[in-house]
Design an enzyme around this catalytic site. Structure first.
Site, PDB file in Angstrom:
ATOM      1  N   GLU A  48      20.607  13.636 -43.005  1.00  0.00           N
ATOM      2  CA  GLU A  48      21.874  14.343 -43.196  1.00  0.00           C
ATOM      3  C   GLU A  48      21.550  15.713 -43.779  1.00  0.00           C
ATOM      4  O   GLU A  48      21.024  15.817 -44.886  1.00  0.00           O
ATOM      5  CB  GLU A  48      22.787  13.562 -44.139  1.00  0.00           C
ATOM      6  CG  GLU A  48      24.151  14.207 -44.332  1.00  0.00           C
ATOM      7  CD  GLU A  48      24.998  13.497 -45.377  1.00  0.00           C
ATOM      8  OE1 GLU A  48      25.964  14.125 -45.844  1.00  0.00           O
ATOM      9  OE2 GLU A  48      24.688  12.337 -45.734  1.00  0.00           O
ATOM     10  N   ASP A  59      31.142  17.624 -53.491  1.00  0.00           N
ATOM     11  CA  ASP A  59      29.789  17.565 -54.028  1.00  0.00           C
ATOM     12  C   ASP A  59      29.772  17.656 -55.545  1.00  0.00           C
ATOM     13  O   ASP A  59      30.523  18.419 -56.154  1.00  0.00           O
ATOM     14  CB  ASP A  59      28.933  18.689 -53.437  1.00  0.00           C
ATOM     15  CG  ASP A  59      28.720  18.533 -51.948  1.00  0.00           C
ATOM     16  OD1 ASP A  59      28.545  17.378 -51.521  1.00  0.00           O
ATOM     17  OD2 ASP A  59      28.738  19.535 -51.221  1.00  0.00           O
TER      18      ASP A  59
END
Length: 253
Positions: A48, A59
């Site tokens: 990824e 995030d």
């Protein structure tokens, strides 16, 4: 057949689970990033690759820091695509990026580039299921999988999304952002059990998985394990520590 489907089929036959490893493209520097990516790619089943963004809402602190540093390296989307074309071999690659980057390039062009340069799947964490139709149509047209993110907040909603998911279902192990340092929410086990009743698409779990112990707990119920922040931290510690960590995770999957 999409390479992600092929990889999960191969692993199922072998009785193995997928190691899905994340790193931020452009980190730690523009000059070093490809070497680190190749190293990680050699250990994982699915890579990824995160494209840096200035406001990465999904995030946590670690990946946000990596994104900020990568942005200072003047990283462009073209660099990402050309790099994928350069190093990709027989294992699938998923791009994780935010919707603004896709819109800026143009939805049709972005997904055609994914096909042409070798990206097998895309994860767009700031697009809800209800907003994803146009992206999914472009994915289908180009043979690219759109990976749905599913949270533990609503099992019924999760089941609805999972019924039409492709590639793998990305199940978030806890509420919040990536790299969270608390314990894995035990309700993830109930979620995975319920999802298996409505879909045969592989179920991968991620967000805050940082150790062999975490992996051992989750691999019994999941088809794949996503690790990101812990890999970024190991990059900071140096290649020797990174390799040791990747080997440890690889050995238990």
């Amino acid at each position: 057949m999409n390479l992600i489907d092929k990889k999960f089929e191969e692993l199922k036959i072998k009785g193995k689970k997928a190691f899905i490893g994340y790193t931020t493209f452009g980190y730690p520097t523009k000059g070093e990033t490809l070497d680190y990516i190749k190293l990680i790619y050699s250990y994982v089943d699915v890579l990824e690759l995160g494209f840096p963004f200035s406001d990465p809402i999904a995030d946590g602190e670690v990946i946000q820091r990596a994104s900020v540093k990568a942005l200072k390296e003047d990283i462009k989307l073209d660099h990402l695509f050309y790099s994928i074309e350069k190093f990709k071999k027989d294992k699938p690659i998923a791009i994780m990026l935010y919707a603004n980057t896709v819109y800026k390039r143009g939805i049709e062009k972005f997904f055609k580039d994914c096909k042409d340069f070798g990206a097998d799947a895309v994860i767009i964490p700031d697009i809800s299921y209800e907003e994803s139709a146009e992206f999914k149509a472009a994915c289908r047209e180009n043979g690219v999988h759109y990976i749905d993110l599913i949270s533990i907040s609503s099992i019924e909603r999760a089941k609805m999304i999972a019924k039409t998911s492709k590639g793998f279902v990305y199940c978030v192990t806890r509420k919040g952002v990536t790299g969270f340092k608390g314990e894995i929410d035990k309700s993830i086990y109930e979620l995975l059990s319920e999802l298996k009743k409505v879909t045969s698409t592989p179920l991968a779990v991620g967000f805050g998985i940082k150790s062999k112990e975490d992996v051992l707990k989750l691999k019994e119920v999941a088809d794949g394990i996503v690790i990101g922040s812990a890999i970024i931290n190991k990059i900071d510690e140096g290649k020797e520590d990174l390799v040791s960590f990747l080997e440890t995770i690889r050995s238990v999957l």
